[in-house]
Design an enzyme around this catalytic site. Sequence first.
Site, PDB file in Angstrom:
ATOM      1  N   ARG A 161       0.821  -1.210   0.000  1.00 30.18           N
ATOM      2  CA  ARG A 161       0.000   0.000   0.000  1.00 30.18           C
ATOM      3  C   ARG A 161       0.860   1.268   0.000  1.00 30.18           C
ATOM      4  O   ARG A 161       0.441   2.291  -0.534  1.00 30.18           O
ATOM      5  CB  ARG A 161      -0.950  -0.005   1.190  1.00 30.18           C
ATOM      6  CG  ARG A 161      -2.105  -0.955   0.953  1.00 30.18           C
ATOM      7  CD  ARG A 161      -3.062  -1.008   2.107  1.00 30.18           C
ATOM      8  NE  ARG A 161      -4.324  -1.614   1.698  1.00 30.18           N
ATOM      9  CZ  ARG A 161      -5.312  -1.923   2.515  1.00 30.18           C
ATOM     10  NH1 ARG A 161      -5.181  -1.702   3.813  1.00 30.18           N
ATOM     11  NH2 ARG A 161      -6.418  -2.457   2.062  1.00 30.18           N
ATOM     12  N   LYS A 211     -18.803 -16.633   3.282  1.00 29.57           N
ATOM     13  CA  LYS A 211     -20.253 -16.473   3.394  1.00 29.57           C
ATOM     14  C   LYS A 211     -20.950 -15.979   2.129  1.00 29.57           C
ATOM     15  O   LYS A 211     -20.482 -15.064   1.474  1.00 29.57           O
ATOM     16  CB  LYS A 211     -20.557 -15.461   4.497  1.00 29.57           C
ATOM     17  CG  LYS A 211     -20.237 -15.978   5.871  1.00 29.57           C
ATOM     18  CD  LYS A 211     -20.602 -14.929   6.886  1.00 29.57           C
ATOM     19  CE  LYS A 211     -20.403 -15.455   8.292  1.00 29.57           C
ATOM     20  NZ  LYS A 211     -20.601 -14.370   9.263  1.00 29.57           N
ATOM     21  N   GLY A 217      -8.054  -8.101  -0.325  1.00 24.76           N
ATOM     22  CA  GLY A 217      -8.284  -9.047   0.766  1.00 24.76           C
ATOM     23  C   GLY A 217      -7.489 -10.337   0.650  1.00 24.76           C
ATOM     24  O   GLY A 217      -6.327 -10.341   0.255  1.00 24.76           O
ATOM     25  N   GLY A 250     -12.736  -4.496   0.832  1.00 20.07           N
ATOM     26  CA  GLY A 250     -14.127  -4.057   0.994  1.00 20.07           C
ATOM     27  C   GLY A 250     -14.550  -3.126  -0.127  1.00 20.07           C
ATOM     28  O   GLY A 250     -15.651  -3.241  -0.679  1.00 20.07           O
TER      29      GLY A 250
HETATM   30  P1  AMP Z   1     -14.267 -13.892   3.031  1.00 16.36           P
HETATM   31  O1  AMP Z   1     -13.753 -12.890   4.002  1.00 16.36           O
HETATM   32  O2  AMP Z   1     -15.760 -14.022   3.007  1.00 16.36           O
HETATM   33  O3  AMP Z   1     -13.658 -13.732   1.644  1.00 16.36           O
HETATM   34  O4  AMP Z   1     -13.798 -15.304   3.564  1.00 16.36           O
HETATM   35  C1  AMP Z   1     -12.457 -15.675   3.676  1.00 16.36           C
HETATM   36  C2  AMP Z   1     -12.378 -16.840   4.606  1.00 16.36           C
HETATM   37  O5  AMP Z   1     -13.191 -17.883   4.122  1.00 16.36           O
HETATM   38  C3  AMP Z   1     -10.994 -17.418   4.757  1.00 16.36           C
HETATM   39  O6  AMP Z   1     -10.538 -17.178   6.062  1.00 16.36           O
HETATM   40  C4  AMP Z   1     -11.187 -18.898   4.494  1.00 16.36           C
HETATM   41  O7  AMP Z   1     -10.521 -19.704   5.425  1.00 16.36           O
HETATM   42  C5  AMP Z   1     -12.677 -19.086   4.648  1.00 16.36           C
HETATM   43  N1  AMP Z   1     -13.173 -20.237   3.922  1.00 16.36           N
HETATM   44  C6  AMP Z   1     -13.013 -20.502   2.638  1.00 16.36           C
HETATM   45  N2  AMP Z   1     -13.543 -21.707   2.326  1.00 16.36           N
HETATM   46  C7  AMP Z   1     -14.040 -22.214   3.466  1.00 16.36           C
HETATM   47  C8  AMP Z   1     -14.686 -23.443   3.806  1.00 16.36           C
HETATM   48  N3  AMP Z   1     -14.911 -24.372   2.898  1.00 16.36           N
HETATM   49  N4  AMP Z   1     -15.062 -23.608   5.082  1.00 16.36           N
HETATM   50  C9  AMP Z   1     -14.822 -22.653   6.010  1.00 16.36           C
HETATM   51  N5  AMP Z   1     -14.221 -21.494   5.749  1.00 16.36           N
HETATM   52  C10 AMP Z   1     -13.819 -21.273   4.491  1.00 16.36           C
END
Ligand code: AMP
Length: 397
Positions: A37, A201, A354, A377
């Site tokens: 950054r 999610k 991210g 974000g």
């Molecule tokens: P996000 O911030 O929504 O992009 O999510 C990132 C996080 O999702 C990372 O810390 C990953 O470890 C988690 N993640 C990815 N795939 C899975 C999975 N199959 N089960 C649980 N966590 C997951």
Amino acid sequence: MLNKKTVDDINVKGKKVLVRCDFNVPLQNGKITDENRLVAALPTIKKLIADGGRIILCSHLGKPKGEPKPELSLAPVAARLTELLGQEVKFAADPEVVGPNAKAAVEAMQDGDVILLENTRYRVEETKNGDAFSQELASLCDVFVNDAFGTAHRAHCSNVGVTKYVDTAVVGYLMQKEIDFLGNAVDNPKRPFVAILGGAKVSSKISVINNLLDKVDVLIIGGGMSYTFSKAQGGKIGKSLCEDDYLQYALEMIKKAEEKGVKLLLPVDSKIGDAFSNDCNSQIVPAGEIGDDWQGLDIGPETEKIFADAVKDAKTVVWNGPMGCFEMPNFAHGTEAIAKALADTDAITIIGGGDSAAAVNILGYGDKMTHISTGGGASLEFLEGKELPGVAAANDK
Ligand code: AMP
């Protein structure tokens, strides 16, 4: 195309220029562990130095929650910027950010000088976009430049409030680059246009999925969020991550993809574990056939091939979110396979900040990507089709 004034549209000779940067870098024991950054902010700073401005940099760092926290001081950033620029970046240490020390430092500036203010989030008003602190910041300068893409999705004093009290508010080169790349990819893509979404999610990416289905030719969904889609289609997902409130939504998105003629690719196999740990027992099973005591932690090898093939034929690829629990080496293979596929394709490749940006850099593929966004974000909100307040606040062309 960006319709906002930029640093190329102004004359800063002899003027005090407040530049909002995104210096929110990871620190360990006072050492900066990832300076991407800082490097990304240099072109704007160098341009303003060359034009003879008096450059007052500001940024937030972490979450000091409105009070001075020495471990979240920007002092190490000033020291590193001094090295990167090859010229002193004076640190205006001041617990009030715009207190007597900062004002005195600004008064003493000559043309071409650079100073850095203290962490803007030392002030409780910052994240509330309060008027008083916005006015204080504005009182330091003649011109405001926003180059902090990482916070462009937030309306805070130092990127939005301040613009109410200055006549000239423009964006910097980094902001311009981010918006040009993300904007062109989404609104004017070379086709086939493939988007890859992963991460934990569905709920955090609802609007992204919905918006991208109007734009892409292929939508790939992996990671934890794919199990909600699998369950919605009647699959057995055991203890995998699932958001039952979004099963209906998942079905609607599958239908929308069909109606729009978008190819929606979901995992056909999974690497599953009998616990949420790197050293658990693991096996590969077809999607939707996960036993009751197991959970999906990564995409399987067949899925890797299908996803990589889709990327091979693409002309534009946007990626946001890991394919599995990549923090655990035994479940990082899917995310690595996607990073490699992106590194190998001739397509324009855009990584939306991210975790995916971190994964690409750690794996050493950073320089093979067309653009790695500095804002997780902010790039997500961009992909949702939202206007970013930090951009909207700048003067129109
Ligand atoms: P996000 O911030 O929504 O992009 O999510 C990132 C996080 O999702 C990372 O810390 C990953 O470890 C988690 N993640 C990815 N795939 C899975 C999975 N199959 N089960 C649980 N966590 C997951």
